[in-house]
Each structure stands twice: as structure tokens, then as C-alpha cells.
Design an enzyme around this catalytic site. Structure first.
Site, mmCIF file in Angstrom:
data_model
loop_
_atom_site.group_PDB
_atom_site.id
_atom_site.type_symbol
_atom_site.label_atom_id
_atom_site.label_comp_id
_atom_site.label_asym_id
_atom_site.label_seq_id
_atom_site.Cartn_x
_atom_site.Cartn_y
_atom_site.Cartn_z
ATOM 1 N N ARG A 15 0.834 -1.202 0.000
ATOM 2 C CA ARG A 15 0.000 0.000 0.000
ATOM 3 C C ARG A 15 0.870 1.254 0.000
ATOM 4 O O ARG A 15 2.061 1.212 0.288
ATOM 5 C CB ARG A 15 -0.920 0.006 1.229
ATOM 6 C CG ARG A 15 -2.017 -1.027 1.193
ATOM 7 C CD ARG A 15 -2.776 -1.113 2.512
ATOM 8 N NE ARG A 15 -1.980 -1.749 3.568
ATOM 9 C CZ ARG A 15 -2.402 -1.939 4.808
ATOM 10 N NH1 ARG A 15 -3.613 -1.521 5.169
ATOM 11 N NH2 ARG A 15 -1.637 -2.542 5.687
ATOM 12 N N LYS A 75 1.748 1.771 7.419
ATOM 13 C CA LYS A 75 2.045 0.953 8.592
ATOM 14 C C LYS A 75 3.045 1.642 9.504
ATOM 15 O O LYS A 75 3.678 2.626 9.151
ATOM 16 C CB LYS A 75 2.587 -0.415 8.156
ATOM 17 C CG LYS A 75 1.540 -1.291 7.505
ATOM 18 C CD LYS A 75 0.334 -1.536 8.404
ATOM 19 C CE LYS A 75 0.665 -2.375 9.615
ATOM 20 N NZ LYS A 75 -0.512 -2.594 10.500
ATOM 21 N N TYR A 94 -0.774 4.300 10.843
ATOM 22 C CA TYR A 94 -1.188 3.314 11.840
ATOM 23 C C TYR A 94 -0.009 3.033 12.758
ATOM 24 O O TYR A 94 1.129 2.847 12.296
ATOM 25 C CB TYR A 94 -1.627 2.004 11.176
ATOM 26 C CG TYR A 94 -2.964 2.062 10.487
ATOM 27 C CD1 TYR A 94 -4.128 2.328 11.213
ATOM 28 C CD2 TYR A 94 -3.077 1.837 9.126
ATOM 29 C CE1 TYR A 94 -5.358 2.374 10.588
ATOM 30 C CE2 TYR A 94 -4.307 1.882 8.489
ATOM 31 C CZ TYR A 94 -5.446 2.148 9.228
ATOM 32 O OH TYR A 94 -6.666 2.199 8.608
ATOM 33 N N HIS A 96 -0.610 1.338 16.448
ATOM 34 C CA HIS A 96 -0.933 0.178 17.297
ATOM 35 C C HIS A 96 0.112 -0.007 18.398
ATOM 36 O O HIS A 96 0.665 -1.091 18.588
ATOM 37 C CB HIS A 96 -1.057 -1.092 16.443
ATOM 38 C CG HIS A 96 -2.120 -1.015 15.393
ATOM 39 N ND1 HIS A 96 -3.466 -1.045 15.706
ATOM 40 C CD2 HIS A 96 -2.043 -0.893 14.044
ATOM 41 C CE1 HIS A 96 -4.174 -0.965 14.593
ATOM 42 N NE2 HIS A 96 -3.334 -0.860 13.575
ATOM 43 N N GLU A 118 -5.563 4.843 13.972
ATOM 44 C CA GLU A 118 -6.538 3.970 14.624
ATOM 45 C C GLU A 118 -7.201 4.575 15.848
ATOM 46 O O GLU A 118 -8.184 4.009 16.355
ATOM 47 C CB GLU A 118 -5.902 2.625 15.002
ATOM 48 C CG GLU A 118 -4.910 2.669 16.148
ATOM 49 C CD GLU A 118 -3.492 2.966 15.702
ATOM 50 O OE1 GLU A 118 -2.574 2.835 16.528
ATOM 51 O OE2 GLU A 118 -3.294 3.324 14.512
ATOM 52 N N SER A 220 -20.873 -12.941 24.856
ATOM 53 C CA SER A 220 -19.535 -13.490 25.062
ATOM 54 C C SER A 220 -19.231 -13.634 26.539
ATOM 55 O O SER A 220 -19.097 -12.647 27.262
ATOM 56 C CB SER A 220 -18.488 -12.579 24.402
ATOM 57 O OG SER A 220 -17.189 -13.075 24.612
ATOM 58 N N ASP A 270 -2.805 -6.850 15.377
ATOM 59 C CA ASP A 270 -2.188 -5.518 15.451
ATOM 60 C C ASP A 270 -2.177 -4.979 16.874
ATOM 61 O O ASP A 270 -1.300 -4.209 17.248
ATOM 62 C CB ASP A 270 -2.935 -4.520 14.555
ATOM 63 C CG ASP A 270 -2.363 -4.484 13.149
ATOM 64 O OD1 ASP A 270 -1.211 -4.895 12.964
ATOM 65 O OD2 ASP A 270 -3.079 -4.040 12.237
#
Length: 373
Positions: A15, A75, A94, A96, A118, A220, A270
Site C-alpha cells: 500500500r 504501517k 497506523y 498500534h 486507529e 460473550s 495488530d
């Protein structure tokens, strides 16, 4: 401002952060758009297209990192990229960080202003810069799981759709957010039997309203997940705690009760992953086996479809790229939703979830930017 987009160097990451349309908008506003030669080739964007839009092509990463005031990536920066960052330079990508202490420390040392896609929020709710890649990763997850279920890949030898007289595969999706909803949609379309688990009723209601009784939903809880995991041929980890480490929903001891050759596709890798036995993998070496269970934990799944991903991501990030180019830190001061993306500035952590994940001190973004309380 000088805005630079380097070529991504993460394993099999094709990308690119800016498209020619984004370059055109930046240049039209009087900014200099620097694109590393070959940065768009993996996404099918030729250097000539960038030049036609007004970009200045840079030879190698040095021409970007040494010159640009704003670095726009896809990234997280790799170690040798972190070494090139300088104090005051803005990095928008991004990150993370809650799952990566080493990167967090490298960025603190750099002195750069680090804004994470994010954790940018929206006045309408949600995480608008995470959503497009979450949609794509969610759609890819059943495809990846289907491949891993094939016997040559180490899986059970099960076809998601089953066959006449043979039941379809059982797919368990952990989380009913963007990733989980998209994963459920594709898995249902592939003919699987799908159950989605989430700890909150509202996303389950939205999912049931969308799919009706085609997808089963369940609250959950640890006992429920343990039982569902035993039945599952494919588990897709899609749980998210914004900015924080992903919850560990599949414990190591649960693997012993799963079907031999079952598959876990951990889309949440991630942020550290939903499975206790998960660790990041790459497109060149995507899976591993623990206790007979195949784990697919590629940390940049959308990189496998770089053209689709590039245009989806660049369209979402461009308004914020333009704001940062036009106003610099002023954009963070004026827009609380963009400010939510600020994780690190001038050697200080300003994201509480990142600080908590690594037991580091933090300050508020308002204080770091000199805003009045």
C-alpha cells in the site's frame, strides 16, 4: 508544508499513503508533496501519475525523512525508519502502540509528533480511519481461514460451504464490530454456519437486524466461548478495545478442546491478538501451529489487496492530512477528534491506553499541546 510519503518497507506491504488525487489537493493548497520513487507501484500507481498530479519524486527514503515536515505512511515505522525521524516532525500512520513496547520507546526517543490513524475519532462516533481497513481485513478473514482449513495448509480439510449431504463449516466470530460484521457477511456468503459473540447487546442487535437468523448471536462469556470454540472449524478474532491491547478471549488451555486442524484467524493481532497463543506473522510466512491448531496472524492483512486498500485508506485520511498540512499542530489543537489520534509528542505519551499497556507515565493531549483545561 512539505508532506512526504515513503515507500512502505514492512514485509509484503504494497500500500501507499497518498494517491495522485491526494497529491493534487496538497499541491493545489500550496504544499510540496514528496513521493518516494516506486512507492505506489505495488498498488498499481506509476510514478508518472504522481508527477502529473504535481508531486516531487524523491530518491530513496532519505529524500522523504530528511526533508518532509509531515510524514504520511500506512504501517508503523520500522526500526530504521524510526532512526530517521526527528524532533517536531509529524508522523501520521497506523501505530498500534499498545502491542509494541519497542516501537513506543523508539518513537518517544525520536521526539516526533506521532498521530495514529486507529485512535482518530469522528463526531458521528466510531473510528473513521480504522474502519476502511477493518472492513477489508474482515472481508479477507474468511478467505484466509478457508485457505488454512485446506489439508495442504495444515488444516482439517474442511470446505466452508460443505457439500450436498455434508454440513458446512462452523465459524465463530469474536466481536460484532466492523471487522466481525464484515467477516460474518463473507463467511455467510461462502456458505458457512456462522456464530458471532460479543459482550455488548447493541452490536449483536445491529448484526441480527442485518442478517436476521442467518447468523447466530451469543453473549460473550468465558464458558460460552470455551464451548463454541470446541465446535468451531474456524475462529476469527475481531475484538477491539480502541487504542488498548486486545482482550485475550481464547486461552491456551482452550486449544486442547478444539478440533485438530481447526484454524484461528486473529485479525486483532495488530493490538496483540485475541488468542493467548497468537503472535504476529507476515504474508511471506503467514501461519503456524500450536497444539494442533493453525494460527493465521498476519499483521497487515489488507496489504494483500493493496490497490483496493490504498484507495479506501487514502480517501479516509486525506481530509486529516490536509488539515495537518495547512495548520500543523494547530489542527490538533482545534479538532478534538484528530487530537484523539495523538499518541506521542516530544518524548511524552499522551494516550492513556498506550501508557497503561507499557506502564509508562502520560500527560493529557491538551496539556502537551498547551491548551487550557
Amino acid at each position: 508544508m512539505r508532506v512526504g510519503a515513503p515507500k512502505e518497507i514492512k514485509d509484503n506491504e504494497f500500500r501507499v499513503a497518498l494517491t495522485p488525487a491526494g497529491v493534487f489537493e496538497l499541491v493545489r493548497r500550496g504544499h510540496v508533496a514528496l513521493i518516494e520513487r516506486g512507492a505506489g507501484e505495488g498498488a498499481g500507481i506509476a510514478d508518472a501519475a504522481y508527477e502529473a498530479a504535481g508531486a516531487t519524486l524523491a530518491e530513496g527514503p532519505a529524500g522523504i525523512f530528511e526533508t518532509a515536515d509531515l510524514i504520511v505512511k500506512v504501517k508503523e515505522p520500522q526500526p530504521r525508519e524510526c532512526e530517521r525521524l526527528r524532533p517536531g516532525q509529524i508522523l501520521f500512520t497506523y501505530l498500534h502502540l499498545a502491542a509494541d513496547r519497542a516501537l513506543t520507546l523508539d518513537l518517544l526517543h525520536s521526539g516526533a509528533v506521532c498521530v495514529a490513524y486507529e485512535t482518530v475519532t469522528s463526531p458521528f462516533g466510531g473510528l473513521p480511519l480504522l474502519a476502511p481497513m477493518s472492513e477489508i481485513a474482515g472481508r479477507l478473514a474468511p478467505q484466509a481461514g478457508a485457505r488454512c482449513l485446506e489439508k495442504p495448509m495444515g488444516g482439517r480439510g474442511v470446505l466452508l460451504a460443505g457439500a450436498p449431504g455434508v454440513p458446512p463449516a462452523e465459524v465463530l466470530v469474536l466481536g460484532a464490530g466492523v471487522v466481525g460484521t464484515q467477516a460474518a457477511m463473507i463467511a455467510l456468503g461462502m456458505g458457512a454456519s456462522v456464530t458471532v459473540a460479543d459482550r455488548s447487546p447493541e452490536p449483536l442487535r445491529r448484526l441480527q437486524a442485518r442478517f436476521g437468523n442467518a447468523a447466530k448471536t451469543i453473549f460473550s462469556t468465558p464458558p460460552a466461548l470455551a464451548e463454541l470454540a470446541k465446535r468451531a472449524d474456524l475462529v476469527i478474532g475481531a475484538a477491539l478495545l480502541p487504542g488498548a491491547a486486545a482482550p485475550k478471549l481464547i486461552a491456551r488451555d482452550m486449544l486442547a478442546g478444539m478440533k485438530p486442524g481447526a484454524v484461528i484467524v486473529d485479525v486483532a493481532i495488530d493490538q496483540g491478538g485475541c488468542c493467548e497463543t497468537s503472535h504476529p506473522t507476515t504474508h511471506s510466512d503467514p501461519s503456524f501451529v500450536v497444539d494442533g491448531i493453525v494460527h493465521y496472524c498476519v499483521a497487515n492483512m489488507p496489504g494483500a489487496v493493496p490497490r483496493t486498500s490504498t484507495f479506501a485508506l487514502a480517501s479516509a485520511t486525506l481530509p486529516h492530512v490536509l488539515a495537518l498540512a495547512d495548520q500543523g499542530l494547530g489542527a490538533l489543537r482545534e479538532d478534538p477528534h484528530l487530537r484523539a489520534g495523538l499518541n506521542i509528542i516530544a518524548g511524552e505519551v499522551v494516550n492513556a491506553a498506550v501508557a497503561a499497556a507499557h506502564d509508562l507515565p502520560s500527560v493529557s493531549s491538551a496539556r502537551a499541546l498547551g491548551l487550557r483545561a
